[in-house]
Write a protein that holds these residues in place. Structure first.
Motif, PDB file in Angstrom:
ATOM      1  N   TRP A 153      12.287   2.722   1.480  1.00  0.00           N
ATOM      2  CA  TRP A 153      12.961   3.855   0.765  1.00  0.00           C
ATOM      3  C   TRP A 153      11.695   5.020   0.633  1.00  0.00           C
ATOM      4  CZ3 TRP A 153      17.412   4.653   2.268  1.00  0.00           C
ATOM      5  CH2 TRP A 153      18.538   3.760   2.452  1.00  0.00           C
ATOM      6  N   HIS A 154      10.177   4.711   2.476  1.00  0.00           N
ATOM      7  CA  HIS A 154       9.070   5.246   2.051  1.00  0.00           C
ATOM      8  C   HIS A 154       9.445   7.218   1.886  1.00  0.00           C
ATOM      9  CE1 HIS A 154       5.071   7.900   2.807  1.00  0.00           C
ATOM     10  NE2 HIS A 154       5.756   7.844   4.339  1.00  0.00           N
ATOM     11  N   GLY A 155      10.314   7.436   2.898  1.00  0.00           N
ATOM     12  CA  GLY A 155      10.487   8.548   2.950  1.00  0.00           C
ATOM     13  C   GLY A 155      11.318   9.567   1.238  1.00  0.00           C
ATOM     14  N   ILE A 172       0.806  -1.128   0.186  1.00  0.00           N
ATOM     15  CA  ILE A 172       0.216   0.357  -0.287  1.00  0.00           C
ATOM     16  C   ILE A 172       1.079   1.569  -0.251  1.00  0.00           C
ATOM     17  CG2 ILE A 172      -1.972  -0.811   0.703  1.00  0.00           C
ATOM     18  CD1 ILE A 172      -1.289  -0.111   4.120  1.00  0.00           C
ATOM     19  N   HIS A 173       0.415   2.003  -0.708  1.00  0.00           N
ATOM     20  CA  HIS A 173       0.754   3.446  -1.061  1.00  0.00           C
ATOM     21  C   HIS A 173      -0.337   4.276  -0.828  1.00  0.00           C
ATOM     22  CE1 HIS A 173       5.421   1.495  -2.243  1.00  0.00           C
ATOM     23  NE2 HIS A 173       4.340   1.207  -3.163  1.00  0.00           N
ATOM     24  N   SER A 174       0.249   5.398  -1.333  1.00  0.00           N
ATOM     25  CA  SER A 174      -0.521   6.613  -1.086  1.00  0.00           C
ATOM     26  C   SER A 174      -0.092   7.921  -2.191  1.00  0.00           C
ATOM     27  CB  SER A 174      -0.843   7.739  -0.227  1.00  0.00           C
ATOM     28  OG  SER A 174      -2.172   8.476   0.219  1.00  0.00           O
ATOM     29  N   ALA A 220       2.176   9.052   1.065  1.00  0.00           N
ATOM     30  CA  ALA A 220       1.985   9.597   2.177  1.00  0.00           C
ATOM     31  C   ALA A 220       1.298   8.383   3.076  1.00  0.00           C
ATOM     32  CB  ALA A 220       0.140  10.666   1.826  1.00  0.00           C
ATOM     33  N   GLU A 221       1.895   6.965   2.731  1.00  0.00           N
ATOM     34  CA  GLU A 221       1.469   6.354   3.202  1.00  0.00           C
ATOM     35  C   GLU A 221       2.897   5.169   3.506  1.00  0.00           C
ATOM     36  OE1 GLU A 221      -1.839   5.152   4.270  1.00  0.00           O
ATOM     37  OE2 GLU A 221      -0.606   3.838   5.494  1.00  0.00           O
ATOM     38  N   LEU A 222       3.499   4.715   4.888  1.00  0.00           N
ATOM     39  CA  LEU A 222       4.508   4.065   5.115  1.00  0.00           C
ATOM     40  C   LEU A 222       4.776   2.744   4.186  1.00  0.00           C
ATOM     41  CD1 LEU A 222       7.113   4.404   6.981  1.00  0.00           C
ATOM     42  CD2 LEU A 222       5.796   2.827   8.377  1.00  0.00           C
TER      43      LEU A 222
END
Ligand code: CU
Length: 289
Positions: A239-241, A196-198, A233-235
């Motif tokens: 490398w999400h950041g 899941i991502h945002s 906007a979803e952990l």
């Protein structure tokens, strides 16, 4: 002990009147400041029709909260001053407010009115143009195409850890940059290849969950040229950041030139891509291939 309490009870109406008058004065002073000075500077700015709508909504929320916050602060300030203990020897308690039926009555009326108003307002605003939010595969609200503008479908494909953008109206080409035409209606079909991502395009006022196997539709009506930022906007893992990007709204002729260039540049890659689809299942494709 009974005498001072009786005195306080007798003075009750006067204290209530003082608090209400002070609250009204504070509200009359603060509301124009909130609506006309603070409101226009609220996020996310006026980058798109939906972003401007969110500025309006944030202003309405802040203006609604202002009298409530002032009520708490004025009441707190007033009781600290009016009921301060002047005689250090005395141990004095005011009359208990617990069980006061008129306080209970007004508490219910005010909170119920506020909550119902906000629920109604939010529903109307969401149905009007989607407010830039992900509406799932079957959107309830479809905003109109701006006069003289075009309608463009862009698929947002999230994966660890980047966004790619696929244009079904342009041979299914997939790009790693995002340009959009000005004064147009853009339909984002947001999905993911893995976790899941945002998809959050801040200045456009767009935010939509990117879930594997789900086609999440979000609309935005672009205005003039603009640089906007895209963030996940979803952990979504290590490398999400670093999952961010910069996009642009450009004049229509510039968009036409850019997308034609992308089609040529990515032609070899387009041939190897799976056909355009609302969702993709990479594991199945890999097994089949
Ligand atoms: Cu992500």
């Amino acid at each position: 002990m009974s005498e001072p309490v009786a005195e306080l009870t007798a003075e009750g109406p006067r204290h209530w009147r003082n608090v209400v008058v002070l609250w009204l004065i504070a509200t009359v002073i603060m509301l124009p400041i909130v609506i006309f000075l603070i409101g226009p500077g609220l996020p996310p700015g006026n980058g798109s029709v939906q972003a401007s709508g969110q500025v309006t909504d944030n202003t309405v929320l802040l203006a609604t909260a202002t009298p409530v916050a002032l009520g708490v602060l004025v009441y707190l300030g007033y009781v600290l001053f009016a009921f301060r203990e002047r005689d250090p020897e005395a141990v004095l308690e005011g009359p208990a407010i617990r069980g006061d039926s008129s306080v209970q009555f007004w508490w219910l009326i005010v909170t119920t009115t506020l909550v119902l108003f906000l629920a109604g307002y939010g529903t109307v605003r969401l149905l009007a143009d989607g407010s830039g939010g992900g509406q799932g595969p079957n959107p309830l609200s479809t905003p109109s195409v701006p006069a003289g503008g075009k309608r463009l479908v862009v698929q947002v494909v999230a994966q660890q850890w980047q966004f790619n953008f696929r244009f079904p109206g342009y041979g299914g080409v997939e790009t790693n940059a995002l340009e959009l035409p000005e004064n147009s209606l853009v339909q984002f079909n947001v999905t993911s290849l893995d976790v899941i991502h945002s998809f959050w395009a801040y200045e456009l006022g767009v935010k939509a969950d990117a879930n594997p196997g789900v086609n999440n539709v979000a609309y935005v009506q672009t205005k003039g040229p603009l640089i906007f930022h895209v963030r996940c906007a979803e952990l979504c893992g290590l490398w999400h950041g670093y999952m961010f990007d910069q996009g642009q709204v450009v004049p229509k002729a510039q968009f036409a030139a850019w997308i034609a260039q992308q089609q040529v540049r990515f032609a070899p890659a387009t041939k190897t891509l799976p056909p355009y689809s609302k969702t993709y299942f990479p594991q199945a494709l890999r097994r089949a291939g």
